[in-house]
Design a protein around this motif. Structure first.
Motif, PDB file in Angstrom:
ATOM      1  N   TRP A  85       0.838  -1.203   0.000  1.00  0.00           N
ATOM      2  CA  TRP A  85       0.000   0.000   0.000  1.00  0.00           C
ATOM      3  C   TRP A  85       0.876   1.256   0.000  1.00  0.00           C
ATOM      4  O   TRP A  85       0.586   2.235  -0.682  1.00  0.00           O
ATOM      5  CB  TRP A  85      -0.917  -0.012   1.212  1.00  0.00           C
ATOM      6  N   GLY A  86       1.945   1.233   0.776  1.00  0.00           N
ATOM      7  CA  GLY A  86       2.780   2.418   0.932  1.00  0.00           C
ATOM      8  C   GLY A  86       3.846   2.596  -0.126  1.00  0.00           C
ATOM      9  O   GLY A  86       4.616   3.563  -0.072  1.00  0.00           O
ATOM     10  N   LEU A  87       3.916   1.668  -1.102  1.00  0.00           N
ATOM     11  CA  LEU A  87       4.951   1.781  -2.128  1.00  0.00           C
ATOM     12  C   LEU A  87       4.814   3.064  -2.924  1.00  0.00           C
ATOM     13  O   LEU A  87       3.723   3.462  -3.307  1.00  0.00           O
ATOM     14  CB  LEU A  87       4.882   0.585  -3.084  1.00  0.00           C
ATOM     15  N   THR A 159      -2.794  -1.268  -8.695  1.00  0.00           N
ATOM     16  CA  THR A 159      -2.704  -0.794  -7.313  1.00  0.00           C
ATOM     17  C   THR A 159      -3.985  -0.091  -6.873  1.00  0.00           C
ATOM     18  O   THR A 159      -4.303  -0.091  -5.687  1.00  0.00           O
ATOM     19  CB  THR A 159      -1.514   0.162  -7.151  1.00  0.00           C
ATOM     20  N   LEU A 160      -4.723   0.525  -7.812  1.00  0.00           N
ATOM     21  CA  LEU A 160      -5.971   1.194  -7.453  1.00  0.00           C
ATOM     22  C   LEU A 160      -6.992   0.172  -6.976  1.00  0.00           C
ATOM     23  O   LEU A 160      -7.624   0.350  -5.930  1.00  0.00           O
ATOM     24  CB  LEU A 160      -6.524   1.973  -8.645  1.00  0.00           C
ATOM     25  N   MET A 165      -9.994  -2.543  -2.625  1.00  0.00           N
ATOM     26  CA  MET A 165     -10.358  -3.787  -1.956  1.00  0.00           C
ATOM     27  C   MET A 165      -9.845  -3.821  -0.520  1.00  0.00           C
ATOM     28  O   MET A 165     -10.512  -4.339   0.374  1.00  0.00           O
ATOM     29  CB  MET A 165      -9.805  -4.974  -2.742  1.00  0.00           C
ATOM     30  N   CYS A 166      -8.662  -3.256  -0.284  1.00  0.00           N
ATOM     31  CA  CYS A 166      -8.148  -3.175   1.089  1.00  0.00           C
ATOM     32  C   CYS A 166      -9.080  -2.345   1.966  1.00  0.00           C
ATOM     33  O   CYS A 166      -9.358  -2.713   3.108  1.00  0.00           O
ATOM     34  CB  CYS A 166      -6.747  -2.550   1.095  1.00  0.00           C
ATOM     35  N   CYS A 167      -9.547  -1.223   1.429  1.00  0.00           N
ATOM     36  CA  CYS A 167     -10.483  -0.365   2.182  1.00  0.00           C
ATOM     37  C   CYS A 167     -11.782  -1.113   2.462  1.00  0.00           C
ATOM     38  O   CYS A 167     -12.339  -1.000   3.560  1.00  0.00           O
ATOM     39  CB  CYS A 167     -10.776   0.907   1.394  1.00  0.00           C
ATOM     40  N   ALA A 168     -12.253  -1.888   1.488  1.00  0.00           N
ATOM     41  CA  ALA A 168     -13.486  -2.651   1.672  1.00  0.00           C
ATOM     42  C   ALA A 168     -13.319  -3.697   2.771  1.00  0.00           C
ATOM     43  O   ALA A 168     -14.204  -3.886   3.615  1.00  0.00           O
ATOM     44  CB  ALA A 168     -13.895  -3.314   0.360  1.00  0.00           C
TER      45      ALA A 168
END
Length: 217
Positions: A85-87, A159-160, A165-168
């Motif tokens: 995520w932080g890349l 990455t989007l 999906m991470c937020c979900a």
């Protein structure tokens, strides 16, 4: 080789071809398969997370070793997720991942320490045990959902989609945690405020800080 130190830089578009990422994902898969036969049964995790009963369908770790496997798997998957995520740009390094994993592990144990400290003051031992089982059951669901997501992002390089999906998944975790907390502790309207403050300070803020810090690596 940069500044006399080994600092290998990879393109995120070839993330899966990065040797340590490929081996890491393979190791996560092995841990998951091993714990399916030992303790971390996916069906039981889902049953525990989405149950509306106060009764906990707890994940019983057959031994202390099996419990360690479960923790290593969960922390490893979550740590890699936050690192990707932080890349920034097109670079990825194993040292950067290990730094994020170390901070993630530290935050996790600090959260448990706070839960044990507060819980044993305000809850009975039986209630505390049930609460921890419910909480761990929900937390176990997160890496099980993130793991296939990692396999997708290293292959499709989107990455989007990965971040959406991470937020979900995080919103699902918060929603389950909130509903379980209300089910276990609701007494009056102020209880909802306390639960909300707990989620903000002990769940949301640490993750937000780690992700912002990961952007600076």
């Amino acid at each position: 080789m940069m500044n006399g130190k080994l600092n290998v830089i990879y393109h995120i578009s070839s993330l899966y071809s990065t040797t340590w990422v490929a081996w890491l994902l393979f190791a996560f898969l092995l841990l998951l398969v091993l714990n399916q036969s030992k303790s971390m049964n996916v069906a039981m995790v889902l049953r525990n997370a989405f149950s509306r009963s106060e009764r906990s369908y707890a994940i019983r770790t057959g031994s202390w070793f099996s419990g360690i496997i479960s923790k290593v798997y969960g922390l490893g998957v979550v740590g890699l997720t936050m690192y990707i995520w932080g890349l920034q740009g097109d670079s990825i390094s194993f040292i950067g991942y290990m730094q994020v994993l170390g901070i993630t592990t530290l935050v996790y144990f600090l959260q448990l320490l706070v839960m044990y400290g507060v819980g044993y003051v305000f809850l009975s031992p039986k209630k505390m045990t049930n609460t921890l089982e419910q909480y761990n059951g929900i937390r176990t669901l997160v890496p099980l959902l993130l793991h296939p997501l990692l396999l997708i992002v290293v292959n499709c390089h989107n990455t989007l989609l990965f971040k959406v999906m991470c937020c979900a998944i995080w919103m699902l975790f918060v929603g389950l945690l909130f509903s379980k907390s209300v089910l276990l502790f609701y007494k009056n309207v102020y209880t909802i405020l306390y639960i909300f403050l707990y989620i903000v300070f002990l769940e949301f803020m640490p993750i937000a800080i780690i992700m912002l810090w990961a952007h600076k690596l």
